[in-house]
Motif scaffolding. Structure first.
Motif, mmCIF file in Angstrom:
data_model
loop_
_atom_site.group_PDB
_atom_site.id
_atom_site.type_symbol
_atom_site.label_atom_id
_atom_site.label_comp_id
_atom_site.label_asym_id
_atom_site.label_seq_id
_atom_site.Cartn_x
_atom_site.Cartn_y
_atom_site.Cartn_z
ATOM 1 N N GLY A 59 55.342 2.840 55.362
ATOM 2 C CA GLY A 59 53.782 3.508 55.668
ATOM 3 C C GLY A 59 52.962 2.326 55.893
ATOM 4 O O GLY A 59 53.323 1.761 55.257
ATOM 5 N N ARG A 60 51.281 3.412 56.342
ATOM 6 C CA ARG A 60 50.684 1.733 56.828
ATOM 7 C C ARG A 60 49.591 2.398 56.283
ATOM 8 O O ARG A 60 49.240 3.799 55.692
ATOM 9 C CB ARG A 60 50.348 1.827 58.378
ATOM 10 C CG ARG A 60 51.583 1.805 59.463
ATOM 11 C CD ARG A 60 50.797 1.783 60.427
ATOM 12 N NE ARG A 60 52.022 1.030 61.394
ATOM 13 C CZ ARG A 60 52.656 1.072 62.779
ATOM 14 N NH1 ARG A 60 51.531 2.406 63.397
ATOM 15 N NH2 ARG A 60 53.790 0.791 63.686
ATOM 16 N N SER A 61 48.255 1.299 55.897
ATOM 17 C CA SER A 61 47.290 1.744 54.525
ATOM 18 C C SER A 61 45.626 2.303 56.375
ATOM 19 O O SER A 61 46.243 2.152 57.638
ATOM 20 C CB SER A 61 46.992 0.496 54.881
ATOM 21 O OG SER A 61 46.150 -1.192 55.301
ATOM 22 N N ASN A 62 45.172 2.303 55.683
ATOM 23 C CA ASN A 62 43.296 2.228 56.624
ATOM 24 C C ASN A 62 43.711 0.845 56.886
ATOM 25 O O ASN A 62 43.959 0.174 56.535
ATOM 26 C CB ASN A 62 42.440 2.923 55.622
ATOM 27 C CG ASN A 62 42.402 2.101 54.164
ATOM 28 O OD1 ASN A 62 43.288 1.440 53.498
ATOM 29 N ND2 ASN A 62 40.685 1.809 54.256
ATOM 30 N N TYR A 122 50.972 -7.788 55.953
ATOM 31 C CA TYR A 122 49.418 -7.744 56.062
ATOM 32 C C TYR A 122 49.961 -7.271 57.708
ATOM 33 O O TYR A 122 50.420 -7.811 58.392
ATOM 34 C CB TYR A 122 48.292 -8.219 55.290
ATOM 35 C CG TYR A 122 48.742 -9.872 57.086
ATOM 36 C CD1 TYR A 122 47.884 -9.850 57.738
ATOM 37 C CD2 TYR A 122 48.988 -10.258 56.073
ATOM 38 C CE1 TYR A 122 47.589 -10.983 58.815
ATOM 39 C CE2 TYR A 122 49.887 -11.521 56.956
ATOM 40 C CZ TYR A 122 48.512 -12.196 58.555
ATOM 41 O OH TYR A 122 49.127 -13.168 58.893
ATOM 42 N N THR A 123 48.989 -6.842 58.671
ATOM 43 C CA THR A 123 48.760 -7.406 59.831
ATOM 44 C C THR A 123 47.103 -7.006 60.695
ATOM 45 O O THR A 123 46.167 -6.802 59.973
ATOM 46 C CB THR A 123 49.217 -5.822 60.700
ATOM 47 O OG1 THR A 123 49.208 -5.794 62.235
ATOM 48 C CG2 THR A 123 48.431 -4.066 60.667
ATOM 49 N N THR A 129 52.753 -6.766 64.491
ATOM 50 C CA THR A 129 53.998 -7.634 63.864
ATOM 51 C C THR A 129 53.263 -7.207 62.504
ATOM 52 O O THR A 129 51.559 -6.943 62.892
ATOM 53 C CB THR A 129 53.327 -8.760 64.352
ATOM 54 O OG1 THR A 129 52.249 -9.275 64.677
ATOM 55 C CG2 THR A 129 54.268 -8.694 65.859
ATOM 56 N N TYR A 130 54.124 -7.954 61.649
ATOM 57 C CA TYR A 130 53.514 -7.851 60.564
ATOM 58 C C TYR A 130 53.970 -9.580 59.410
ATOM 59 O O TYR A 130 54.998 -9.796 59.871
ATOM 60 C CB TYR A 130 54.084 -7.294 59.235
ATOM 61 C CG TYR A 130 53.287 -5.290 59.633
ATOM 62 C CD1 TYR A 130 52.248 -5.564 59.112
ATOM 63 C CD2 TYR A 130 54.056 -4.857 61.080
ATOM 64 C CE1 TYR A 130 51.264 -3.604 59.411
ATOM 65 C CE2 TYR A 130 53.788 -3.400 60.892
ATOM 66 C CZ TYR A 130 52.478 -3.087 60.441
ATOM 67 O OH TYR A 130 52.254 -1.784 60.460
ATOM 68 N N ILE A 160 47.364 -3.329 56.047
ATOM 69 C CA ILE A 160 48.583 -3.620 55.538
ATOM 70 C C ILE A 160 49.504 -2.094 55.131
ATOM 71 O O ILE A 160 49.493 -1.569 55.839
ATOM 72 C CB ILE A 160 48.510 -4.195 53.575
ATOM 73 C CG1 ILE A 160 47.761 -2.994 52.969
ATOM 74 C CG2 ILE A 160 47.711 -4.790 53.881
ATOM 75 C CD1 ILE A 160 48.257 -2.629 51.267
ATOM 76 N N ALA A 161 51.174 -2.407 55.406
ATOM 77 C CA ALA A 161 52.499 -1.443 55.440
ATOM 78 C C ALA A 161 53.394 -1.549 54.501
ATOM 79 O O ALA A 161 53.351 -3.028 53.970
ATOM 80 C CB ALA A 161 52.123 -1.615 56.785
#
Length: 196
Positions: A59-62, A122-123, A129-130, A160-161
Motif C-alpha cells: 500500500g501507498r500513502s498520500n 519512502y519515495t 523507486t523506494y 511512503i509505502a
C-alpha cells in the motif's frame, strides 16, 4: 513745412563686475545594507497515512508537498531521517501491541518493488523507486534534494509505502520523519594576486 531730424542716441554704459569668491567642499559616504537571508521549509499536510494496507498486500500513502524557499545564492541541501531520539529510537514503524514492526528499507537502495514482507520506504518520484531513511541520531541524513544556486520555491512530493505479510497484526504503526534544510556555505571571494 518743418523737417524732422532724427538724432541717433547712443547710450554708453559700463557694467562693473564685482568678483565673488565661493568655497566648495565635497565629501562622500559609503552606502551599504544587508539583505537578510531567508530559508524556510513547509508542508502541505502534517501526516502521512497508508489507508489501504491489508495482510499480504502493498500500500501507498498520500503524498505531501515539502516546499523549500530560500534566497541564498549558494543554494541548499534538503535531507530527512526517521525517529526522534525519545519515543522512536530506530527506523521501524512500530505498534505498541505487537513485537513485529515494519522495518525500513536500507538507505542506500533504490527499488521499484518491495520484495520483503513487513518493510516500508519512502519515495520522492511518485512511486517509481523506494528507499529507506537513516536514523535521526546519525550524522549523515539522507539527502532528498540539493541546489547550488538561488532556486526560489522548490517542491518535493514525498510519500511512503509498505508491504505487509499475511500474518502481520492489525493496528496503527507509527514513527516520525524529520526533515531539515541547510543553506550551503557561500564561497569566499578569491584573494587578488599580488601585483594585479
Amino acid at each position: 513745412m518743418k523737417i524732422k531730424r532724427l538724432i541717433p542716441l547712443t547710450m554708453l554704459g559700463a557694467l562693473v563686475a564685482t568678483p565673488v569668491f565661493a568655497m566648495t567642499s565635497e565629501s562622500s559616504s559609503d552606502v551599504q545594507f544587508t539583505f537578510q537571508p531567508v530559508l524556510s521549509l513547509s508542508f502541505s499536510e502534517s501526516s502521512l497515512s497508508i489507508g489501504d494496507l491489508y495482510p499480504g498486500t502493498f500500500g501507498r500513502s498520500n503524498y505531501i508537498d515539502v516546499v523549500v524557499n530560500t534566497n541564498s545564492i549558494s543554494g541548499y541541501t534538503l535531507s530527512a531521517a526517521v525517529g526522534d531520539g525519545t519515543t522512536y529510537l530506530n527506523t521501524n514503524l512500530i505498534n505498541n501491541s505487537t513485537a513485529t514492526p515494519f522495518t525500513s528499507l536500507a538507505a542506500n537502495v533504490a527499488i521499484e518493488t518491495f520484495e520483503s514482507d513487513n518493510t516500508w520506504g519512502y519515495t520522492i518520484d511518485a512511486g517509481e523507486t523506494y528507499s529507506g531513511l537513516p536514523y535521526y541520531g546519525e550524522t549523515n541524513w539522507k539527502v532528498l534534494g540539493q541546489t547550488e544556486n538561488n532556486d526560489g520555491n522548490k517542491t518535493f512530493q514525498f510519500g511512503i509505502a509498505a508491504k505487509a505479510s499475511d500474518s502481520m497484526s492489525s493496528g496503527e504503526y507509527k514513527n516520525v520523519i524529520q526533515f531539515r534544510v541547510i543553506a550551503n556555505p557561500i564561497p569566499e571571494e578569491p584573494e587578488p594576486e599580488p601585483g594585479v
